[in-house]
Design a protein around this motif. Structure first.
Motif, mmCIF file in Angstrom:
data_model
loop_
_atom_site.group_PDB
_atom_site.id
_atom_site.type_symbol
_atom_site.label_atom_id
_atom_site.label_comp_id
_atom_site.label_asym_id
_atom_site.label_seq_id
_atom_site.Cartn_x
_atom_site.Cartn_y
_atom_site.Cartn_z
ATOM 1 N N SER A 34 -4.808 -3.172 -1.847
ATOM 2 C CA SER A 34 -3.497 -2.515 -1.910
ATOM 3 C C SER A 34 -3.536 -1.065 -1.438
ATOM 4 C CB SER A 34 -2.926 -2.572 -3.327
ATOM 5 O OG SER A 34 -3.088 -3.833 -3.869
ATOM 6 N N GLY A 35 -4.288 -0.834 -0.382
ATOM 7 C CA GLY A 35 -4.249 0.477 0.260
ATOM 8 C C GLY A 35 -5.189 1.522 -0.292
ATOM 9 N N HIS B 102 -7.078 2.956 3.998
ATOM 10 C CA HIS B 102 -6.152 2.108 3.245
ATOM 11 C C HIS B 102 -6.673 0.684 3.318
ATOM 12 C CE1 HIS B 102 -3.206 5.245 2.797
ATOM 13 N NE2 HIS B 102 -3.228 5.485 4.075
ATOM 14 N N SER C 248 0.846 -1.208 0.000
ATOM 15 C CA SER C 248 0.000 0.000 0.000
ATOM 16 C C SER C 248 0.872 1.245 0.000
ATOM 17 C CB SER C 248 -0.890 0.030 1.242
ATOM 18 O OG SER C 248 -1.583 -1.157 1.368
#
Lengths: 498, 177
Positions: free
Chosen positions: B118-119, B113, A311
């Motif tokens: 993936s955030g 997130h 992320s």
């Protein structure tokens, strides 16, 4: 030295501007056809109106200033600087008529942002914009990224005027011996990647169940704005709209390619792939990306708010390469910057300020100049630490082997200094309007280096003075000062002909 | 007697709690719609919690594995909503040129997130309902633009004709010389 202008310069300048205005008009036929295909009759009429307006003004200028002469250096530079302003005003007409902009100034802001491949937007309700108008926004990115003059060069500018106007558009390198050949090569590279990039993005969109027509529309627009490092997108959320790491990866690939010097593309295309490893500018570019990313990472050590490394990498690295290449694509909203530390934001500001390669579609100081300055520092240090009679020679490889001369260092230093002044001026003006310094500097660098990332200052509701400031910054930043300075000296000499 | 009192007490108590629960559920259902602006301006307040938002569906419905993504807009703020195929079937209109998208009310878990995506900042929809159906908007063509185009067309033709005649005259003059 300020070049001397006389009133006799006006004729040739307006003659060539007439041609460029007509050329802009002809380009309006592309969105006109797209509007007609999609039965968007209102926008089609807007483009027809602008086509006729450009054709009549251009034809009238050619009628009045009919004599076609080769431009001298100062006339060529003035034509370049003026043609970007005129292209902005013409390009803004259909945008304003669309009703998606609250004023003609906003439409002009967006047109300059597209042409200068910046990507800052002040559009309202983009998600309900017609295909024709939305295509025009992206098409302007493509025209501007290639260079309005480059478009004109391949269409109708001939003779000795060619090189003067080519250089005025911040492309001093001749990739091939002939400028027309160079222009055609740049087109060949861009159109080849256009086909490949559009095909890949189209396939991804289809795979994600987007209807074929819209999948193609998204693919073409996304590629045009990505390759030419403009950063416009079809929807308000920019790249975030797609919720797709794959699309982010593909766009990143193409905007990284767009930020590479066309000379390097030429070397690779003509069977010299070793240029990729030897090119000094590319090496500095890689180091610069790593160094600025290190700054961003360090900034996040203080306040790490991500659930995992992926992320973090997706958000921070995409913003960083988007900033460094000058594309301005974003997979976050500006609200995310609220948890970016000042150091991480500073990393982005530096990346934006440095920009991409010379003779590419990127803006900013440009990596080659930074490389030359570094070599210059190295050379000076060597001179200082060597015995008196030693001759110090510094070389680098950029398409060919180049020996560093004082003139190279001087020019690189002047342009770098001018960019830093431009960045700071915009930042100070932002502070004057009450915005925090870091955000103001971020936005100012983003406008001047033609990036397009925003911390939220740019909006339809920002002060008029700031809109005008950013328009000037985008224009001056795109043309890299020279032609703008010549134009101003022309205007000053008209006022005081003695 | 004690037993009777206990039963009555438990009855009153359960009535109180079930009443409170129903009232709280009703409150949640009837309102508590959080403007998207709030989710962006004070996100940490809602991180990982169930939220209810509403907005116009804009753009495309995009496949992601077995599920789909939609984007909704509320007062200039946008967020991606992760929906399943059953919820997707409810959406008839998605906002674009000449189309007003469905206004949907979505309840689901909000992430600044999202660990699954993936955030990304998103909402995983648990409930989705159409509160206002979308519609097609007629295109309005302004007559003044039509008139302007016609006038400009005439001016352009006149200039081009004049220019053409001038060129012919110049060519003829050149031949005479």
């Amino acid at each position: 030295m300020i070049p001397y202008f006389s009133r006799e310069d006006i004729g040739p300048i307006l003659h060539y501007l007439g041609k460029i205005i007509k050329g802009m008009g002809v380009l309006m036929l592309v969105p006109f056809v797209i509007g007609a295909i999609n039965k968007e009759w209102g926008p089609s009429i807007d483009f027809l109106f602008t086509f006729l307006l450009s054709l009549s003004i251009g034809s009238a200028l050619l009628l009045i200033f009919e004599e076609e002469r080769d431009l001298n250096w100062r006339q060529g530079m003035s034509v370049v600087a003026l043609c970007w302003i005129i292209a902005m005003f013409i390009g803004a007409v259909p945008l304003y008529l669309s009703g998606n902009y609250i004023s003609y100034l906003d439409a002009s802001f967006e047109a300059m942002s597209a042409l200068a491949t910046t990507g800052l937007v002040v559009v309202n309700d983009l998600d309900h914009m017609s295909y024709a108008c939305n295509f025009w926004r992206h098409f302007m990115c493509f025209i501007g990224g290639q260079g309005i003059i480059l478009v004109a060069l391949t269409l109708f500018v001939r003779g000795g005027s060619v090189f003067k106007v080519y250089v005025g558009e911040a492309r001093e390198e001749k990739i091939m011996p002939n400028i027309i050949q160079t222009a055609r090569f740049i087109w060949l590279v861009s159109l080849t990647y256009l086909v490949i990039g559009t095909a890949i993005l189209f396939a991804i969109n289809l795979w994600r169940s987007i209807s074929p027509g819209r999948a193609l529309f998204h693919a073409i627009c996304l590629f045009m704005a990505g390759w030419d490092t403009a950063g416009f997108a079809v929807q308000s959320q920019n790249v975030l709209y797609y919720h797709s790491p794959l699309i982010e990866l593909v766009t990143a690939m193409f905007f990284l390619l767009g930020a590479v010097n066309f000379g390097v593309h030429y070397a690779v295309w003509t069977g010299k792939p070793r240029e990729l490893l030897r090119n000094y500018e590319l090496k500095i570019y890689m180091i610069s990306i790593l160094a600025t990313f290190f700054l961003v990472c360090t900034g996040f050590i203080i306040q790490f708010q991500f659930p995992d490394f992926i992320s973090f990498f997706r958000e921070s690295f995409y913003q960083l390469i988007s900033a460094h290449t000058g594309v301005g694509y974003s997979n976050i909203t500006f609200h995310n910057f609220s948890y970016w530390s000042p150091l991480a934001i500073l990393g982005l500001i530096i990346a934006m300020g440095l920009g991409g390669s010379s003779t590419s579609t990127s803006g900013g100081i440009k990596i080659l100049r930074i490389g030359i300055l570094l070599k210059g520092i190295k050379k000076e240090l060597k001179i200082l630490t060597s015995p008196g009679a030693t001759v110090v020679v510094e070389k680098f490889h950029h398409i060919r082997d180049i020996t560093i001369e004082d003139n190279h260092i001087k020019m690189a230093a002047i342009v770098t200094l001018l960019y830093i002044t431009l960045y700071l001026t915009g930042g100070i003006i932002g502070v004057f309007y009450g915005y925090p310094f870091l955000s103001s500097l971020f936005e100012s660098v983003s406008a001047s280096a033609n990036v397009g990332l925003s911390m939220g200052i740019t909006s339809p509701f920002m002060p008029v003075g700031l809109k005008i400031t950013y328009i000037i910054q985008m224009w001056v930043g795109r043309l890299e000062f020279l032609s703008v300075f010549v134009l101003f000296s022309f205007l000053l000499s008209l006022k005081s002909p003695e | 007697m004690d037993m009777k009192k206990t039963v009555i007490f438990l009855g009153v108590l359960s009535a109180f709690f079930s009443g409170t629960a129903i009232a709280s559920r009703d409150m949640k259902q009837s309102g508590d719609v959080i403007p998207l602006r709030v989710l962006f301006e004070i996100p940490s307040l809602y991180e990982g919690k169930e939220v209810t938002v509403k907005g116009e569906v804009v753009g495309d419905i995009m496949k992601d594995g077995e599920s789909f993504w939609i984007n909704i807009e509320d007062d200039g703020f946008f967020i991606g909503i992760f929906i399943d195929s059953f919820q997707k079937e409810k959406i008839r209109y998605s906002g674009r040129y000449r189309i007003q998208g469905d206004i949907v009310k979505v309840s689901g878990i909000y992430h600044i997130h999202c660990p699954l995506h993936s955030g990304e900042r998103d909402i995983h929809a648990e409930q989705l309902e159409i509160i206002e159906s979308g519609y097609e908007k007629p295109e309005v063509i302004q007559s003044k633009k039509m008139i302007g185009s016609i006038v400009l067309g005439i001016i352009t033709i006149l200039i081009l004709l004049y220019s053409h005649r001038k060129n012919i005259r110049k060519d003829n003059g050149g031949q005479q010389k």
